[in-house]
Write a protein that holds these residues in place. Structure first.
Motif, PDB file in Angstrom:
ATOM      1  N   LEU A 314       0.924  -1.373  -0.044  1.00 40.48           N
ATOM      2  CA  LEU A 314       0.168  -0.002  -0.142  1.00 40.48           C
ATOM      3  C   LEU A 314       0.923   1.123  -0.185  1.00 40.48           C
ATOM      4  O   LEU A 314       0.529   2.152  -0.680  1.00 40.48           O
ATOM      5  CB  LEU A 314      -1.025   0.043   1.219  1.00 40.48           C
ATOM      6  CG  LEU A 314      -1.925  -1.059   1.032  1.00 40.48           C
ATOM      7  CD1 LEU A 314      -2.834  -0.995   2.504  1.00 40.48           C
ATOM      8  CD2 LEU A 314      -2.785  -0.861   0.093  1.00 40.48           C
ATOM      9  N   TRP A 335      -2.387   6.177  -1.020  1.00 36.10           N
ATOM     10  CA  TRP A 335      -1.791   4.630  -0.998  1.00 36.10           C
ATOM     11  C   TRP A 335      -1.614   4.326  -2.378  1.00 36.10           C
ATOM     12  O   TRP A 335      -2.124   5.088  -3.448  1.00 36.10           O
ATOM     13  CB  TRP A 335      -2.544   3.705  -0.239  1.00 36.10           C
ATOM     14  CG  TRP A 335      -4.139   3.590  -0.661  1.00 36.10           C
ATOM     15  CD1 TRP A 335      -4.482   2.549  -1.676  1.00 36.10           C
ATOM     16  CD2 TRP A 335      -5.194   4.208  -0.061  1.00 36.10           C
ATOM     17  NE1 TRP A 335      -5.782   2.745  -2.023  1.00 36.10           N
ATOM     18  CE2 TRP A 335      -6.366   3.723  -1.206  1.00 36.10           C
ATOM     19  CE3 TRP A 335      -5.429   5.474   0.678  1.00 36.10           C
ATOM     20  CZ2 TRP A 335      -7.608   4.451  -0.787  1.00 36.10           C
ATOM     21  CZ3 TRP A 335      -6.778   5.817   0.694  1.00 36.10           C
ATOM     22  CH2 TRP A 335      -7.771   5.240  -0.048  1.00 36.10           C
ATOM     23  N   THR A 336      -1.012   3.307  -2.587  1.00 37.16           N
ATOM     24  CA  THR A 336      -0.712   2.832  -3.989  1.00 37.16           C
ATOM     25  C   THR A 336      -2.016   2.488  -4.586  1.00 37.16           C
ATOM     26  O   THR A 336      -2.706   1.871  -3.928  1.00 37.16           O
ATOM     27  CB  THR A 336       0.340   1.656  -3.919  1.00 37.16           C
ATOM     28  OG1 THR A 336       1.387   2.076  -3.114  1.00 37.16           O
ATOM     29  CG2 THR A 336       0.548   1.234  -5.369  1.00 37.16           C
ATOM     30  N   VAL A 337      -2.167   2.937  -5.954  1.00 35.11           N
ATOM     31  CA  VAL A 337      -3.238   2.668  -6.808  1.00 35.11           C
ATOM     32  C   VAL A 337      -3.178   1.150  -7.305  1.00 35.11           C
ATOM     33  O   VAL A 337      -2.058   0.658  -7.548  1.00 35.11           O
ATOM     34  CB  VAL A 337      -3.218   3.559  -8.194  1.00 35.11           C
ATOM     35  CG1 VAL A 337      -4.242   3.354  -9.115  1.00 35.11           C
ATOM     36  CG2 VAL A 337      -3.106   4.912  -7.698  1.00 35.11           C
ATOM     37  N   ASN A 371     -11.519   5.279  -4.148  1.00 35.90           N
ATOM     38  CA  ASN A 371     -10.085   5.263  -4.908  1.00 35.90           C
ATOM     39  C   ASN A 371      -8.865   5.214  -4.046  1.00 35.90           C
ATOM     40  O   ASN A 371      -8.868   4.993  -2.769  1.00 35.90           O
ATOM     41  CB  ASN A 371      -9.987   6.222  -6.126  1.00 35.90           C
ATOM     42  CG  ASN A 371     -10.420   7.692  -5.347  1.00 35.90           C
ATOM     43  OD1 ASN A 371      -9.966   7.979  -4.022  1.00 35.90           O
ATOM     44  ND2 ASN A 371     -11.045   8.634  -6.047  1.00 35.90           N
ATOM     45  N   SER A 372      -7.829   5.693  -4.600  1.00 33.74           N
ATOM     46  CA  SER A 372      -6.507   5.621  -3.802  1.00 33.74           C
ATOM     47  C   SER A 372      -6.270   7.014  -2.957  1.00 33.74           C
ATOM     48  O   SER A 372      -5.068   7.216  -2.461  1.00 33.74           O
ATOM     49  CB  SER A 372      -5.286   5.486  -4.627  1.00 33.74           C
ATOM     50  OG  SER A 372      -5.324   6.394  -5.631  1.00 33.74           O
TER      51      SER A 372
END
Length: 789
Positions: A314, A335-337, A371-372
């Protein structure tokens, strides 16, 4: 006679023909085509010459011949050239006696045969195909025949004019059975030569190419399962290859995995572990029997890999804003997509865990995000923010990040240094005194989209930046369970572009110079700093001149130009990253110096004002002169002379009212007024001489009567009596209400007592012969001042 002639002709002509035939030279070759590597012999008949001969091969001398008196023989051994020209020469005259061309041919080689399938997928193969290599002359027509040598008698299998030949296996299965070794040869034949290949021996199962397999790929969590099926044979084991690649572009690398199957197995499978989550992969499979050729690759199959939990990192991070007036802070959680190609549903849940668990009424807030990036509100207390990702209602992965309290004493990095090199930003800093577990460097170019990376060192390199954009960079130290305060540096450009647009704003010309002003408008936030400006100017048909100034200068005065001449000018700005220049402008110098026109205009204006002022003054004075008449002296009062003047016989002044009544006229001048500022009182006898002098001073010779007039008695002599009262005073006419008058002023007194009239005694005037008469001037303002009375 005639019979003798006939006999002579019949005897001579054959002998002549025989001699001519015996003296002819030529080259005789046994073969024009020979097999590569073989040899031949060529003969040169030399009966037409006397002496030795020699041979040339493609114009190169060779000495491998044997000669006698009638011919010369040349033997060629191991001849490998495709074509060569042989010539026989006379050694004495170097004359070419004859020649021939020798060509070579080869036999078919590298034969390979194949049993394969066309329509059928099981049982006996459909076709038998052989191929070979052969180098021939393109001008020759060559026919090929494939012969079966293992048969009871040699038989033809197929014919072709190409280097490949295919025949239906069903028609020849008795000649080449699957369970028996076989031998074939290939024969090549043309109009000039014939050659056969070496025998080719094979086992039918060793040349059996099986059909392509059927493939299926199944995506499971974190891996891919590949399955395939193909032909089933009891003879030998099958070995297969699985080829797969990430379906990104044509340049993606391929991986090939080998798999060996047992006998009588027509199905295979393989598990692919090393695949990235939510990426497309393309697969293909091929198989072979023992040493037999590979089958064709199966049809490709593309499948999307599912999310692998081990690949989910993440990299959870947060950006904390300043607290508002209510003490609420907005925290952006990032966080990471997860790739959008992942088609499985995911749920993101953010929860807050205050660190003061003992506080009553603590509210654990849950926030659902799609989403992120997600924004949450927190108060001024410290807390941890937790992120949980659910996949198919099961917890897939979770992580947390620390948010410090407002005013919490935490260390931070210092001395942040940045530099830019070819679109990459290098960041370095000084570590805090406390030991740290790492650092997070986050950066943004617009304040909405953030990027971040974690490192254990005190420096980081930021890649994949937008070109010529300013970035804000923040470095935050990490501890075991907390995060420190971030230190920020602002507006670091990933790359500097060309300087801004240069615009010429003003051009002022004189006769020999021009003032040029310009400005530089930066269109981008990361425009390069101007190092210098260069002003280029030239005549329409002349060399280009230039002057360079520093980057802060925005104007320049170009001197020593030609009068009344057309010029062009433009300005170029130079930075370390490039140059920009303005559009070219034209100007023309003036014929004369504009300052001369200004001086002439100002001088002319002043002269006109002076002339107008003088004319106006003259007009005013003339108007005053015209409006005021000449005053009548009879209306003025004349001061009475003192009685002493009468006693001495000096003629008193008669009244100006009737000037004809007396012949003794006297006029006061300004000099007299100045010298008699304080006249003596009437009747005073202190200074008679003074009176006499005064009388003489104010006596105008022009007014004295001629001698004949003095001898005549006046018609009505008038003797004015002047009282001698102490109160009587004489002074110049002056008043506070009016200007000074040239006439004497007399104070009103009582009438004096009557006195005895005496005739006026005129003082004798002594006239000198050489003394010019005095002239007394009377000014008009004397009369104007008299108007006041």
């Amino acid at each position: 006679m005639y019979s003798f002639l006939v006999l002579f002709i019949l005897a001579v002509i054959p002998s002549m023909c025989k001699g001519l035939h015996e003296n002819k030279c030529k080259v005789v070759s046994q073969d024009q085509y020979i097999e590569v590597g073989s040899g031949t012999q060529i003969v040169c008949q030399t009966s037409c010459i006397h002496g030795k001969v020699f041979w040339t091969l493609d114009n190169s001398y060779i000495n491998e011949s044997t000669s006698n008196s009638s011919h010369s023989a040349l033997s060629l051994r191991n001849f490998t050239k495709r074509s060569a020209t042989l010539q026989c020469h006379s050694a004495d005259t170097q004359e070419v006696l004859g020649g021939t061309i020798i060509r070579t041919y080869t036999k078919p080689s590298k034969i390979s045969c194949l049993l394969h399938y066309d329509q059928a997928t099981q049982g006996l193969p459909d076709l038998f195909t052989c191929s070979w290599e052969h180098q021939t002359d393109a001008s020759l027509e060559v026919n090929y025949t494939v012969l079966c040598d293992s048969c009871t008698r040699q038989s033809e299998i197929c014919n072709s004019q190409k280097t490949t030949c295919t025949h239906n296996y069903y028609d020849m299965s008795d000649k080449i059975p699957l369970m028996q070794n076989s031998t074939v040869t290939v024969r090549a034949k043309s109009a000039a030569w014939e050659a056969s290949s070496d025998p080719y021996k094979f086992s039918p199962f060793s040349i059996l190419k099986i059909t392509r397999p059927h493939i299926n790929v199944l995506a499971v969590s974190g891996r891919l399962l590949v399955e395939w099926s193909g032909a089933k044979f009891s003879q030998g084991k099958q070995h297969c290859q699985v080829k797969y690649s990430k379906a990104v572009d044509e340049g993606s690398p391929e991986w090939v995995l080998n798999k060996t199957l047992g006998r009588k197995v027509d199905k295979g499978e393989m598990v692919i572990e090393k695949v990235e989550s939510c990426h497309n992969y393309t697969f293909a499979v091929r198989c072979a029997l023992g040493e037999a050729p590979w089958s064709d690759w199966s049809h490709e199959r593309t499948v999307l890999a599912k999310l692998n939990k081990r690949d989910v990192k993440l990299r959870l991070w947060r950006k904390v804003a300043e607290a508002d007036k209510n003490g609420v802070r907005k925290v952006r959680v990032m966080w990471t997509v997860i790739p959008s190609t992942c088609q499985d549903p995911f749920t993101f849940m953010i929860t807050q865990t205050p660190l003061k668990e003992h506080m009553a009424g603590v509210n654990h807030t849950d926030t659902s995000c799609a989403n992120s990036v997600c924004d949450v509100d927190v108060n001024q207390d410290a807390r941890r923010i937790n992120l949980k990702i659910f996949h198919d209602d099961f917890l897939c992965v979770e992580d947390s990040v620390y948010v410090p309290a407002v005013g919490e004493s935490l260390p931070q990095v210092t001395d942040i240094q940045t530099s830019t090199s070819e679109g990459v930003i290098l960041v370095s800093w000084r570590a805090p005194a406390q030991p740290v577990s790492g650092y997070v460097v986050d950066y943004t170019h617009n304040g909405n989209e953030y990027y971040w990376k974690q490192t254990e060192y005190t420096n980081a390199t930021l890649f994949d930046l937008l070109d010529k954009k300013p970035y804000n960079i923040t470095v935050t130290p990490l501890f075991d369970d907390k995060t420190g305060h971030g230190a920020q540096t602002l507006h670091i450009c990933s790359r500097f572009g060309d300087p801004g647009n240069v615009n010429i704003t003003e051009i002022k010309t004189t006769d020999k110079s021009v003032l040029v002003r310009w400005d530089v408008e930066s269109q981008e936030a990361c425009s390069g700093d101007v190092v210098n400006h260069t002003v280029f100017y030239r005549l329409q048909e002349g060399p280009q001149l230039n002057v360079t100034v520093d980057g802060s200068t925005r104007d320049i005065l170009l001197k020593d130009l030609n009068r009344d001449t057309q010029y062009t000018v433009f300005v170029k700005a130079t930075a370390l990253t490039g140059t920009t220049k303005s559009i070219e402008r034209s100007f023309k110098t003036k014929r004369f110096d504009p300052r001369l026109s200004t001086v002439l205009a100002v001088s002319g204006g002043i002269l006109i004002v002076l002339v107008l002022s003088l004319g106006l003054c003259c007009a005013v004075q003339w108007r005053k002169f015209k409006e005021k008449p000449v005053p009548d002296p009879g209306h003025s009062s004349v001061a009475l002379w003192s009685s002493a003047s009468h006693e001495k016989g000096i003629c008193p002044f008669p009244s100006f009212h009737n000037p004809t009544e007396t012949s003794c006229d006297s006029i006061y001048t300004k000099e007299a007024q100045g010298t008699s500022a304080s006249p003596p009182a009437a009747g005073s006898n202190d200074n008679p001489a003074s009176d006499q002098n005064m009388t003489d001073e104010y006596t105008d010779p022009a007014t004295v009567s001629a001698p004949h007039i003095q001898r005549e008695d006046p018609a009505e002599p008038v003797d004015k009596q002047h009282p001698s009262f102490p109160a009587e005073t004489t002074e110049l006419l002056s008043s506070d209400d009016s200007p000074s008058s040239p006439y004497r002023s007399q104070s009103p007194v009582e009438a004096p007592a009557p006195r005895t009239r005496k005739q006026c005694t005129r003082a004798p005037v002594k006239q000198q012969e050489k003394t010019p008469p005095l002239t007394v001037y009377v000014t008009l303002d004397m009369f104007e001042q008299g108007q006041g009375r």
